[in-house]
Design a protein around this motif. Structure first.
Motif, mmCIF file in Angstrom:
data_model
loop_
_atom_site.group_PDB
_atom_site.id
_atom_site.type_symbol
_atom_site.label_atom_id
_atom_site.label_comp_id
_atom_site.label_asym_id
_atom_site.label_seq_id
_atom_site.Cartn_x
_atom_site.Cartn_y
_atom_site.Cartn_z
ATOM 1 N N GLU A 1 0.804 -1.215 0.000
ATOM 2 C CA GLU A 1 0.000 0.000 0.000
ATOM 3 C C GLU A 1 0.844 1.275 0.000
ATOM 4 N N GLY A 2 2.014 1.233 0.617
ATOM 5 C CA GLY A 2 2.864 2.418 0.678
ATOM 6 C C GLY A 2 3.303 2.901 -0.687
ATOM 7 N N LEU A 3 3.445 1.977 -1.637
ATOM 8 C CA LEU A 3 3.831 2.375 -2.991
ATOM 9 C C LEU A 3 2.752 3.233 -3.629
ATOM 10 N N LEU A 4 1.503 2.913 -3.335
ATOM 11 C CA LEU A 4 0.401 3.700 -3.883
ATOM 12 C C LEU A 4 0.359 5.077 -3.238
ATOM 13 N N GLN A 5 0.513 5.116 -1.922
ATOM 14 C CA GLN A 5 0.458 6.394 -1.213
ATOM 15 C C GLN A 5 1.596 7.321 -1.642
ATOM 16 N N TYR A 6 2.827 6.824 -1.552
ATOM 17 C CA TYR A 6 3.984 7.666 -1.858
ATOM 18 C C TYR A 6 4.190 7.821 -3.364
ATOM 19 N N GLY A 7 3.803 6.802 -4.124
ATOM 20 C CA GLY A 7 3.923 6.882 -5.574
ATOM 21 C C GLY A 7 2.919 7.823 -6.206
ATOM 22 N N ASN A 8 1.916 8.209 -5.439
ATOM 23 C CA ASN A 8 0.914 9.167 -5.901
ATOM 24 C C ASN A 8 1.275 10.589 -5.469
ATOM 25 N N THR A 9 2.343 10.703 -4.663
ATOM 26 C CA THR A 9 2.724 12.005 -4.102
ATOM 27 C C THR A 9 4.226 12.236 -4.286
ATOM 28 N N VAL A 10 5.008 12.070 -3.221
ATOM 29 C CA VAL A 10 6.410 12.506 -3.254
ATOM 30 C C VAL A 10 7.297 11.692 -4.203
ATOM 31 N N LEU A 11 6.897 10.461 -4.520
ATOM 32 C CA LEU A 11 7.693 9.633 -5.423
ATOM 33 C C LEU A 11 7.004 9.447 -6.777
ATOM 34 N N GLN A 12 6.073 10.293 -7.114
ATOM 35 C CA GLN A 12 5.288 10.104 -8.330
ATOM 36 C C GLN A 12 6.133 10.144 -9.599
ATOM 37 N N ASP A 13 7.302 10.782 -9.554
ATOM 38 C CA ASP A 13 8.165 10.876 -10.731
ATOM 39 C C ASP A 13 9.163 9.730 -10.834
ATOM 40 N N ARG A 14 9.059 8.769 -9.906
ATOM 41 C CA ARG A 14 10.078 7.719 -9.901
ATOM 42 C C ARG A 14 9.513 6.303 -9.806
ATOM 43 N N ILE A 15 8.269 6.136 -10.206
ATOM 44 C CA ILE A 15 7.666 4.811 -10.292
ATOM 45 C C ILE A 15 7.580 4.406 -11.753
ATOM 46 N N LEU A 16 8.094 3.220 -12.077
ATOM 47 C CA LEU A 16 8.056 2.680 -13.432
ATOM 48 C C LEU A 16 7.151 1.452 -13.457
ATOM 49 N N PHE A 17 6.647 1.134 -14.612
ATOM 50 C CA PHE A 17 5.745 -0.011 -14.784
ATOM 51 C C PHE A 17 6.470 -1.139 -15.511
ATOM 52 N N GLY A 18 6.301 -2.361 -15.005
ATOM 53 C CA GLY A 18 6.866 -3.522 -15.691
ATOM 54 C C GLY A 18 5.975 -4.738 -15.504
ATOM 55 N N THR A 19 5.775 -5.489 -16.567
ATOM 56 C CA THR A 19 4.928 -6.680 -16.458
ATOM 57 C C THR A 19 5.684 -7.886 -15.911
ATOM 58 N N SER A 20 7.001 -7.923 -16.172
ATOM 59 C CA SER A 20 7.792 -9.142 -15.922
ATOM 60 C C SER A 20 7.235 -10.324 -16.701
ATOM 61 N N TYR A 21 6.678 -10.044 -17.882
ATOM 62 C CA TYR A 21 6.188 -11.114 -18.758
ATOM 63 C C TYR A 21 7.279 -12.176 -18.903
ATOM 64 N N PRO A 22 6.951 -13.469 -18.796
ATOM 65 C CA PRO A 22 5.631 -14.096 -18.772
ATOM 66 C C PRO A 22 5.064 -14.367 -17.379
#
Length: 287
Positions: free
Chosen positions: A229-250
């Motif tokens: 949950e902390g990733l959502l809270q901080y990733g929506n505010t103070v760390l919003q410029d430093r969250i990347l998306f990855g699927t890790s497919y497969p």
């Protein structure tokens, strides 16, 4: 919609290694989602893989080499990664993998991978090297990354290989590395569970540390009690410029992972940063 997938493994023989004996426990943990991927791929895994990225509007996809020959006898060659990226240019961006146990030879291999093969970063799966993130044997590679002006991807958090130590992915160890090699640009991937707040603390201290939400279902970030949950809270505010998306497919289906990010309670501008803007800036490509 535009997407940059920071962590993906193409379904071709050159990228094999996930079925290695030391990773057998991963297949148990990800059994359900990997089965869903296999069923969707049918008789044409590569075609299905490429088509999925077309459907989600993927601008870029990062694919990574890996060299764990000393510890487990497995290597995904830098040359193979570079060849795949050339064949499917300009969408795919390759990162190098070298074996830190090989000393100066690994440093030279990294330089060749960047300067001659055009790879854009270094991938270190420290648990597979059986080295902690702050092990002295990694520092020559960290310093070479600074010299070459390329970032490093460091596996952070739990691993499911019972042939390796979980402690080798402890996020707090990144703090020492970033203090001692201050010019190093790092992305921690996956995002640190069960030490998520520890990773958030290190990232808050060091603006050259980004966090990739990969190898975890995005919906868990909004699930009470998940530990994410902390990733959502901080990733929506103070760390919003430093969250990347990855699927890790497969490890999970591409389209499902994208849809779960779209459903997170993020500000619209932040969601766009997570899906492509932050990664574009980190990789030095157009958004």
């Amino acid at each position: 919609m535009t997407v940059i997938d920071f962590n993906s493994r193409p379904p071709i023989p050159a990228f094999d290694g996930a079925g290695a004996a030391h990773l057998r426990n991963y297949r148990r943990v990800y059994e359900g989602s990997e089965a869903q991927v296999r069923d969707a791929a049918g008789s044409d895994p590569l075609g299905s893989y490429l088509a999925a990225y077309d459907r989600v509007g993927a601008r870029h996809v990062v694919v990574k080499a890996k060299d764990v020959e000393t510890t487990f006898g497995i290597k995904v060659d830098n040359e193979a990664v570079a060849a795949f990226c050339r064949a499917h240019s300009p969408r795919f961006i390759g990162w190098a993998g070298v074996d830190p146990h090989k000393g100066e030879a690994a440093v030279r291999e990294l330089e060749v991978a960047v300067r001659e093969l055009g790879l854009r970063g270094l991938n270190l799966q420290c648990f597979e090297h059986r080295l902690a993130i702050n092990d002295p044997r990694l520092y020559p590679l960290y310093r070479k990354c600074v010299e070459l002006d390329v970032p490093v991807n460091i596996h952070c958090g739990i691993n499911f290989s019972t042939d390796c130590l979980m402690e080798h992915g402890r996020p707090l160890l990144l703090d020492q590395v970033l203090v001692e090699v201050p010019g190093l640009r790092v992305v921690a991937s996956p995002p640190g569970w069960p030490w998520v707040h520890e990773l958030i603390g290190v990232a808050w201290r060091h603006p050259n540390l980004s966090i990739a939400v990969s190898a975890v279902r995005p919906k868990l970030l909004a699930t009470p009690g998940s530990g994410y949950e902390g990733l959502l809270q901080y990733g929506n505010t103070v760390l919003q410029d430093r969250i990347l998306f990855g699927t890790s497919y497969p490890m999970q289906p591409i389209e499902r992972a994208v849809q779960e990010v779209l459903q997170l309670p993020l500000k619209d501008s932040v969601r766009d940063k997570w899906l492509h803007g932050n990664a574009a800036r980190f990789l030095g490509v157009s958004a």
